[in-house]
Design an enzyme around this catalytic site. Sequence first.
Site, mmCIF file in Angstrom:
data_model
loop_
_atom_site.group_PDB
_atom_site.id
_atom_site.type_symbol
_atom_site.label_atom_id
_atom_site.label_comp_id
_atom_site.label_asym_id
_atom_site.label_seq_id
_atom_site.Cartn_x
_atom_site.Cartn_y
_atom_site.Cartn_z
ATOM 1 N N HIS A 77 0.990 -1.471 -0.049
ATOM 2 C CA HIS A 77 -0.037 -0.045 0.107
ATOM 3 C C HIS A 77 0.762 1.444 0.514
ATOM 4 C CE1 HIS A 77 -3.089 -3.008 1.640
ATOM 5 N NE2 HIS A 77 -3.688 -2.055 1.604
ATOM 6 N N ASP A 129 26.551 0.857 -7.398
ATOM 7 C CA ASP A 129 27.172 1.336 -8.339
ATOM 8 C C ASP A 129 27.682 2.367 -8.228
ATOM 9 O OD1 ASP A 129 26.394 2.076 -11.260
ATOM 10 O OD2 ASP A 129 25.006 3.766 -9.513
#
Length: 161
Positions: A77, A129
């Site tokens: 949600h 990364d």
Amino acid sequence: MAEFSHFNEQGRARMVDISDKDDSVRTAVARSSVEVNHEIYDKITSGQMAKGDVLSVAQVAGIMAAKNTSDWIPMCHPLSLKGVDVSFDWDVKAQPKLMIEVSVKTKGSTGVEMEALTAASATALTVYDMCKAIDKSMVIGPTYLAEKTGGKNGDYRRTDR
């Protein structure tokens, strides 16, 4: 299929209806780690990484990931988060390991475990990364829920870590 909350009567996926659940303060803490080589450790801790301040960028990535978890995880949600904190610590006993801890808090009708886990994962992936040009053999994880509070199922605290 009634015993599985995320399936409807036809056995198809559904988002659980939480409209009848009471609002309460809910927290979750998730942890992850990134094992790096000594060169990466030295460059991060001395501020010499070519891509910039690795921990600051990773911290922002973790916060953004927590805020956008429902965009990534189909049955989550959308939540109004009240707080997200990403913190770091180094374990340098043998191979340097960046320890990541994410705390998430809300007041609502569903928990924030997935937001904390998503944030911890995104934080670790961002470190990878930003450092992969130096060494692609970094190891991420384990990533796990350390604790949670609130909700009908009560509190949880992992005891083996």
